[in-house]
Design an enzyme around this catalytic site. Structure first.
Site, PDB file in Angstrom:
ATOM      1  N   GLY A  70       0.869  -1.170   0.000  1.00 26.14           N
ATOM      2  CA  GLY A  70       0.000   0.000   0.000  1.00 26.14           C
ATOM      3  C   GLY A  70       0.904   1.217   0.000  1.00 26.14           C
ATOM      4  CD  GLU A  71       2.427   5.568  -0.852  1.00 23.64           C
ATOM      5  OE1 GLU A  71       2.072   4.886  -1.826  1.00 23.64           O
ATOM      6  OE2 GLU A  71       3.571   6.069  -0.759  1.00 23.64           O
ATOM      7  CB  SER A  72       5.371   2.559   3.738  1.00 17.78           C
ATOM      8  OG  SER A  72       6.056   3.514   2.968  1.00 17.78           O
TER       9      SER A  72
ATOM     10  CB  CYS B 169       5.177  -3.932  -1.441  1.00 18.11           C
ATOM     11  SG  CYS B 169       5.705  -2.668  -2.594  1.00 18.11           S
TER      12      CYS B 169
ATOM     13  NE  ARG C 222       7.698   5.425   0.955  1.00 15.95           N
ATOM     14  CZ  ARG C 222       7.067   6.567   1.015  1.00 15.95           C
ATOM     15  NH1 ARG C 222       7.724   7.688   1.268  1.00 15.95           N
ATOM     16  NH2 ARG C 222       5.774   6.621   0.833  1.00 15.95           N
TER      17      ARG C 222
ATOM     18  CB  ILE D 190       3.218  -2.166  -7.557  1.00 16.77           C
ATOM     19  CG1 ILE D 190       2.644  -3.334  -8.382  1.00 16.77           C
ATOM     20  CG2 ILE D 190       2.414  -0.890  -7.792  1.00 16.77           C
ATOM     21  CD1 ILE D 190       1.266  -3.788  -7.953  1.00 16.77           C
ATOM     22  NE  ARG D 191       5.482   5.297  -6.889  1.00 17.32           N
ATOM     23  CZ  ARG D 191       5.354   6.213  -5.932  1.00 17.32           C
ATOM     24  NH1 ARG D 191       4.257   6.293  -5.231  1.00 17.32           N
ATOM     25  NH2 ARG D 191       6.323   7.059  -5.691  1.00 17.32           N
TER      26      ARG D 191
ATOM     27  CG  HIS E 284       2.394  -6.396  -4.529  1.00 14.80           C
ATOM     28  ND1 HIS E 284       1.579  -5.916  -3.537  1.00 14.80           N
ATOM     29  CD2 HIS E 284       3.213  -5.386  -4.874  1.00 14.80           C
ATOM     30  CE1 HIS E 284       1.882  -4.652  -3.290  1.00 14.80           C
ATOM     31  NE2 HIS E 284       2.882  -4.308  -4.090  1.00 14.80           N
TER      32      HIS E 284
ATOM     33  CD  GLU F  74      -0.188  -8.877  -2.416  1.00 10.59           C
ATOM     34  OE1 GLU F  74       0.873  -9.521  -2.283  1.00 10.59           O
ATOM     35  OE2 GLU F  74      -0.205  -7.633  -2.548  1.00 10.59           O
TER      36      GLU F  74
END
Ligand code: GLN
Length: 197
Positions: free
Chosen positions: A47-49, A79, A106, A135-136, A172, A174
């Site tokens: 997600g967004e850490s 991630c 990051r 992803i990023r 990822h 998942e």
């Protein structure tokens, strides 16, 4: 049936929930400190850490998470989850849970190539390569000796690792139909006693 919490503050928690159902584990969406009790393992999703980190503080979860991890709760960070678990993060002020002796960069792959897919050899998962979706993504820049590197990019950059009861991946698992990474994590919950330091 193993009870696996999925930290459900922000990010890809629903995908982990589906993955756990496929391998016969019971997923518990987890948001509160008391919900960490009686879990066999916990997944911290991508997600967004910075957002997840902020919500961890808002929900008063940091201390509870740190204590359970120190006491041997198997935890799997993907991630952003890996960023949250790292002792040091380049590209972010400070650290969040500081549980694992790795330095993580990051958004390491930059903006243009911020998403890509790659087949990786991951020996602990067996022979066929694992299709990894980045992803990023962060990468692992440095590890202490107690950290086992599980996967590397062709240039040698580590992108998955384990330290005792803590498992992390830059990518990822998942988002694929390959459940081997989640199976591996489930096997860590079976050996919880041995994982304790
Ligand atoms: N770039 C995100 C961060 O720094 C991580 C991206 C992800 O989890 N897919 O938190």
């Amino acid at each position: 049936m193993k009870k696996i919490g999925v930290l459900a503050l922000q990010g890809a928690f629903a995908e982990h929930e589906k993955c756990l159902a496929q391998i016969g584990a019971k997923a518990f969406l987890t948001r509160l400190p008391r919900e960490l009790e009686h879990l066999d393992g916990l997944i911290i999703p991508g997600g967004e850490s910075s957002s997840i980190g902020k919500l961890i503080n808002d929900y008063d979860l940091a201390f509870a998470l740190q204590s359970h991890i120190v006491n041997g709760l198997p935890v799997f960070g993907t991630c952003a989850g890996m960023i949250l678990l790292a002792k040091q993060v380049i590209g972010l002020d400070g650290q969040f849970l500081g549980a694992m002796n790795i330095v993580v960069r990051r958004n390491a792959f930059g903006r243009q190539v911020d998403s890509f897919e790659l087949d990786l050899s991951i020996p602990v998962l067996g022979e066929p390569p694992f299709h990894a979706i980045f992803i990023r993504a962060p990468w692992i820049e440095n590890v202490e000796p107690e950290v086992e590197i599980l996967a590397q990019l062709p240039d040698g950059t580590p992108v998955a690792a384990r330290q005792s009861n803590i498992l992390v991946a830059s990518f990822h698992p998942e988002l694929t139909n390959d459940t081997r990474f989640h199976d591996y994590f489930l096997s860590m919950t079976e050996r919880r006693e041995k994982c304790k330091k």
